[in-house]
Design a protein around this motif. Structure first.
Motif, PDB file in Angstrom:
ATOM      1  N   MET A 108     -10.227  21.761 -12.683  1.00  0.00           N
ATOM      2  CA  MET A 108      -9.310  20.964 -13.507  1.00  0.00           C
ATOM      3  C   MET A 108     -10.059  20.300 -14.656  1.00  0.00           C
ATOM      4  O   MET A 108      -9.580  20.283 -15.802  1.00  0.00           O
ATOM      5  CB  MET A 108      -8.596  19.921 -12.648  1.00  0.00           C
ATOM      6  N   LEU A 109     -11.248  19.755 -14.368  1.00  0.00           N
ATOM      7  CA  LEU A 109     -12.047  19.134 -15.424  1.00  0.00           C
ATOM      8  C   LEU A 109     -12.429  20.156 -16.488  1.00  0.00           C
ATOM      9  O   LEU A 109     -12.390  19.865 -17.692  1.00  0.00           O
ATOM     10  CB  LEU A 109     -13.306  18.503 -14.823  1.00  0.00           C
ATOM     11  N   PHE A 115      -5.389  16.656 -16.272  1.00  0.00           N
ATOM     12  CA  PHE A 115      -5.123  18.080 -16.143  1.00  0.00           C
ATOM     13  C   PHE A 115      -3.659  18.332 -16.458  1.00  0.00           C
ATOM     14  O   PHE A 115      -2.773  17.789 -15.810  1.00  0.00           O
ATOM     15  CB  PHE A 115      -5.459  18.543 -14.718  1.00  0.00           C
ATOM     16  N   GLU A 116      -3.412  19.122 -17.488  1.00  0.00           N
ATOM     17  CA  GLU A 116      -2.052  19.421 -17.957  1.00  0.00           C
ATOM     18  C   GLU A 116      -1.252  18.149 -18.251  1.00  0.00           C
ATOM     19  O   GLU A 116      -0.046  18.081 -18.045  1.00  0.00           O
ATOM     20  CB  GLU A 116      -1.301  20.299 -16.956  1.00  0.00           C
ATOM     21  N   HIS A 117      -1.975  17.112 -18.726  1.00  0.00           N
ATOM     22  CA  HIS A 117      -1.348  15.843 -19.121  1.00  0.00           C
ATOM     23  C   HIS A 117      -0.711  15.112 -17.936  1.00  0.00           C
ATOM     24  O   HIS A 117       0.083  14.183 -18.141  1.00  0.00           O
ATOM     25  CB  HIS A 117      -0.288  16.056 -20.205  1.00  0.00           C
ATOM     26  N   VAL A 118      -1.043  15.475 -16.703  1.00  0.00           N
ATOM     27  CA  VAL A 118      -0.384  14.905 -15.525  1.00  0.00           C
ATOM     28  C   VAL A 118      -1.377  14.319 -14.518  1.00  0.00           C
ATOM     29  O   VAL A 118      -1.263  13.156 -14.136  1.00  0.00           O
ATOM     30  CB  VAL A 118       0.486  15.967 -14.810  1.00  0.00           C
ATOM     31  N   PHE A 119      -2.361  15.109 -14.066  1.00  0.00           N
ATOM     32  CA  PHE A 119      -3.225  14.698 -12.959  1.00  0.00           C
ATOM     33  C   PHE A 119      -4.643  14.375 -13.429  1.00  0.00           C
ATOM     34  O   PHE A 119      -5.301  15.229 -14.036  1.00  0.00           O
ATOM     35  CB  PHE A 119      -3.319  15.811 -11.914  1.00  0.00           C
ATOM     36  N   PRO A 120      -5.157  13.157 -13.140  1.00  0.00           N
ATOM     37  CA  PRO A 120      -6.581  12.895 -13.349  1.00  0.00           C
ATOM     38  C   PRO A 120      -7.371  13.614 -12.247  1.00  0.00           C
ATOM     39  O   PRO A 120      -7.158  13.344 -11.063  1.00  0.00           O
ATOM     40  CB  PRO A 120      -6.694  11.371 -13.223  1.00  0.00           C
ATOM     41  N   LEU A 144      -2.720  10.082  -7.632  1.00  0.00           N
ATOM     42  CA  LEU A 144      -2.357   9.394  -8.870  1.00  0.00           C
ATOM     43  C   LEU A 144      -1.923  10.442  -9.880  1.00  0.00           C
ATOM     44  O   LEU A 144      -2.593  11.469 -10.066  1.00  0.00           O
ATOM     45  CB  LEU A 144      -3.535   8.603  -9.438  1.00  0.00           C
ATOM     46  N   SER A 145      -0.801  10.211 -10.523  1.00  0.00           N
ATOM     47  CA  SER A 145      -0.302  11.150 -11.529  1.00  0.00           C
ATOM     48  C   SER A 145       0.434  10.391 -12.618  1.00  0.00           C
ATOM     49  O   SER A 145       0.782   9.211 -12.455  1.00  0.00           O
ATOM     50  CB  SER A 145       0.626  12.191 -10.890  1.00  0.00           C
ATOM     51  N   VAL A 164       0.844  -1.193   0.000  1.00  0.00           N
ATOM     52  CA  VAL A 164       0.000   0.000   0.000  1.00  0.00           C
ATOM     53  C   VAL A 164       0.878   1.241   0.000  1.00  0.00           C
ATOM     54  O   VAL A 164       1.825   1.346   0.782  1.00  0.00           O
ATOM     55  CB  VAL A 164      -0.951   0.006   1.214  1.00  0.00           C
ATOM     56  N   PHE A 165       0.550   2.181  -0.904  1.00  0.00           N
ATOM     57  CA  PHE A 165       1.304   3.424  -1.032  1.00  0.00           C
ATOM     58  C   PHE A 165       0.346   4.613  -0.912  1.00  0.00           C
ATOM     59  O   PHE A 165      -0.840   4.511  -1.225  1.00  0.00           O
ATOM     60  CB  PHE A 165       2.025   3.483  -2.379  1.00  0.00           C
ATOM     61  N   ASP A 166       0.899   5.740  -0.491  1.00  0.00           N
ATOM     62  CA  ASP A 166       0.107   6.965  -0.411  1.00  0.00           C
ATOM     63  C   ASP A 166      -0.165   7.554  -1.791  1.00  0.00           C
ATOM     64  O   ASP A 166      -1.145   8.275  -1.980  1.00  0.00           O
ATOM     65  CB  ASP A 166       0.838   8.020   0.431  1.00  0.00           C
ATOM     66  N   ALA A 167       0.724   7.290  -2.720  1.00  0.00           N
ATOM     67  CA  ALA A 167       0.577   7.846  -4.064  1.00  0.00           C
ATOM     68  C   ALA A 167       1.281   6.953  -5.073  1.00  0.00           C
ATOM     69  O   ALA A 167       2.213   6.217  -4.728  1.00  0.00           O
ATOM     70  CB  ALA A 167       1.145   9.271  -4.129  1.00  0.00           C
ATOM     71  N   VAL A 168       0.833   7.047  -6.322  1.00  0.00           N
ATOM     72  CA  VAL A 168       1.436   6.295  -7.424  1.00  0.00           C
ATOM     73  C   VAL A 168       1.696   7.256  -8.575  1.00  0.00           C
ATOM     74  O   VAL A 168       0.832   8.063  -8.936  1.00  0.00           O
ATOM     75  CB  VAL A 168       0.524   5.151  -7.903  1.00  0.00           C
ATOM     76  N   VAL A 169       2.899   7.170  -9.127  1.00  0.00           N
ATOM     77  CA  VAL A 169       3.254   7.923 -10.333  1.00  0.00           C
ATOM     78  C   VAL A 169       3.430   6.914 -11.469  1.00  0.00           C
ATOM     79  O   VAL A 169       4.295   6.033 -11.389  1.00  0.00           O
ATOM     80  CB  VAL A 169       4.543   8.740 -10.142  1.00  0.00           C
TER      81      VAL A 169
END
Length: 476
Positions: free
Chosen positions: A381-382, A331-336, A343-344, A175-180
């Motif tokens: 962002m949307l 958003f800016e090709h990076v963030f959903p 998630l990025s 389990v991770f706090d974030a995924v790139v």
């Protein structure tokens, strides 16, 4: 939460980076610099991603139809950079020529030199400490959070290959706090949809993903589909050994297909190479029919038709999709928007300067995760994503070019880092050098890499400063 002095209290997150190529290494370095704990999962036996050349191919799947492909590498032996090394490189670790019999000091070096550079980058910043090689990510999915929690976490299931890859260890879920997601977009082949008879063709077909050297095609008549960078490279490579090479453009007429660069290639190799408009049909007995009604009999067809986005391990419940060559919404090709910032994506844009642009994306992601920077609300962002789509459509840009930045909006490529993470702007002499290289390539795609340098005074001045400053790259 803010400290007493009004500055935000920075947070340290446990972050998984999927992919140990150029984008993944950029992400790992910036995340660590911002104080995050990082784990990089890379399925190959070394870092480098597409720059890790592997002479083997998947003989059972030459078209690369399996998802995901069994062999991640798509590098062919003769591949060289089309961007000058002086304008590439990380901002504080320049891509300078290094001494050694096995090194390639040219302005446009081959793929091995890029891989050596990435390994040196890893060593300089201690990144191998956080990289797990031969580790394939099977699934990334959000963890069901308690009702009282506002923080999203991600379960990452992976498996590590043992020995020569014939065996595998037990699957592991963490389990991770974030995924790139930094898996790139040069592994999953795209095949043309408008060619009839591909299923009936009885002879050899493969995608450029499965091409390494020209030797297997010695004495053959080969049709190369696509006049992009890889199509021209592979057609020229084949001219050394093939009996005939037929280059099929994505155009309906010869006039449309014949560019200045193509004209020069034909002039130099007209004894072997022929240009044709797009293929209309493949016939079972080996005949290849083109849009103008002409045809040839060929032994092999090689599709140099590009690669698509593919994230078969990523389960977002439909929040992120891939359709018509678009990863959406980002958003800016990076963030959903609905899953940000946990998630990025780093490395989705095409036609950009690497690894410099990846570095800007990674720095932004790292700073958002730490709390140093804040994203707009999800709705905003949307709305920005939809406005981007509408603006591109109004300008007549095909939807499939949504993530193409450099060829459509080059100024946005250079402004991105300044806008989102106070990244130092790219030097003007480097921009000039890049533009000069692009124009030279359009004029003479075969020899532009090896022509005598004809740099402007401004570029020469920048090169002198670059050489003196970059001779001893600083790690930190």
């Amino acid at each position: 939460m803010d400290a007493d002095d009004g500055k935000p209290v920075l947070q340290s997150k446990n972050v998984c980076v999927v992919g140990g190529g150029m984008a993944g290494l950029a992400a790992a370095r910036e995340l660590r610099r911002e104080g995050h704990a990082v784990t990089v999962m890379e399925q190959s036996g070394d870092v480098g991603g597409q720059w890790l050349y592997d002479p083997s191919t998947d003989a059972d799947d030459p078209l690369g139809a399996a998802v995901p492909v069994r062999m991640p590498s798509s590098i062919y032996a003769c591949l060289r950079l089309i961007s000058p090394r002086e304008a590439m490189g990380f901002s504080d670790f320049q891509f300078v020529p290094m001494d050694g019999d096995d090194r390639d000091p040219r302005r446009f070096p081959g793929h091995r030199e890029v891989h050596c550079y990435l390994r040196e980058f890893c060593d300089a910043f201690g990144l191998m400490d956080v990289v797990r090689l031969k580790t394939r990510v099977l699934r990334v999915a959000a963890v069901a959070a308690p009702m009282t929690s506002t923080a999203r976490q991600w379960a990452v299931r992976s498996v590590r290959q043992l020995g020569n890859g014939d065996g595998a260890a037990d699957e592991v879920e963490e389990v991770f706090d974030a995924v790139v997601v930094a898996t790139g977009h040069y592994s999953q082949p795209m095949l043309p949809s408008g060619i009839q008879g591909m299923d009936e063709w009885s002879r050899r077909q493969l995608h450029s993903h499965s091409y390494r050297t020209p030797e297997p095609f010695r004495g053959e008549a080969v049709v190369v589909v696509g006049c992009g960078d890889s199509g021209k490279d592979i057609a020229l490579d084949l001219c050394r050994v093939a009996r005939e090479v037929h280059l099929a453009a994505n155009a309906s007429s010869m006039e449309e297909a014949t560019t200045p660069a193509i004209s020069k290639i034909l002039a130099n190799h007209g004894d072997v190479l022929r240009l044709h408009p797009r293929i209309s049909r493949l016939h079972a007995e080996g005949r290849v029919e083109f849009a103008d009604g002409s045809s040839v009999v060929a032994d092999s067809v090689i599709y140099c038709t590009g690669f698509g986005y593919s994230f078969p391990f990523l389960d977002t419940g439909g929040a992120v999709s891939v359709e018509d060559e678009v990863v959406s919404p980002l958003f800016e090709h990076v963030f959903p928007p609905s899953l940000a910032p946990s998630l990025s994506f780093v490395g989705v844009p095409r036609k950009i300067l690497v690894p410099w642009y990846f570095e800007t994306q990674a720095k932004w992601v790292a700073q958002v995760l730490s709390g140093r920077r804040v994203l707009p609300p999800e709705e905003e962002m949307l709305r920005a994503v939809e406005e981007h789509y509408r603006a591109r459509e109004a300008a007549g840009v095909p939807r499939k070019l949504t993530h193409n930045i450099g060829n459509v909006e080059p100024l946005k490529m250079y402004e991105f880092g300044e806008k989102y993470c106070d990244f130092a702007p790219l030097e003007e002499w480097k921009k000039e050098l890049i533009l000069s290289s692009i124009l030279s390539m359009k004029d003479d795609a075969e020899t532009f890499r090896d022509l005598a340098d004809d740099d402007s005074e401004n570029v020469q001045k920048g090169l002198r400063a670059w050489g003196s400053l970059a001779a001893r790259p600083q790690a930190g």
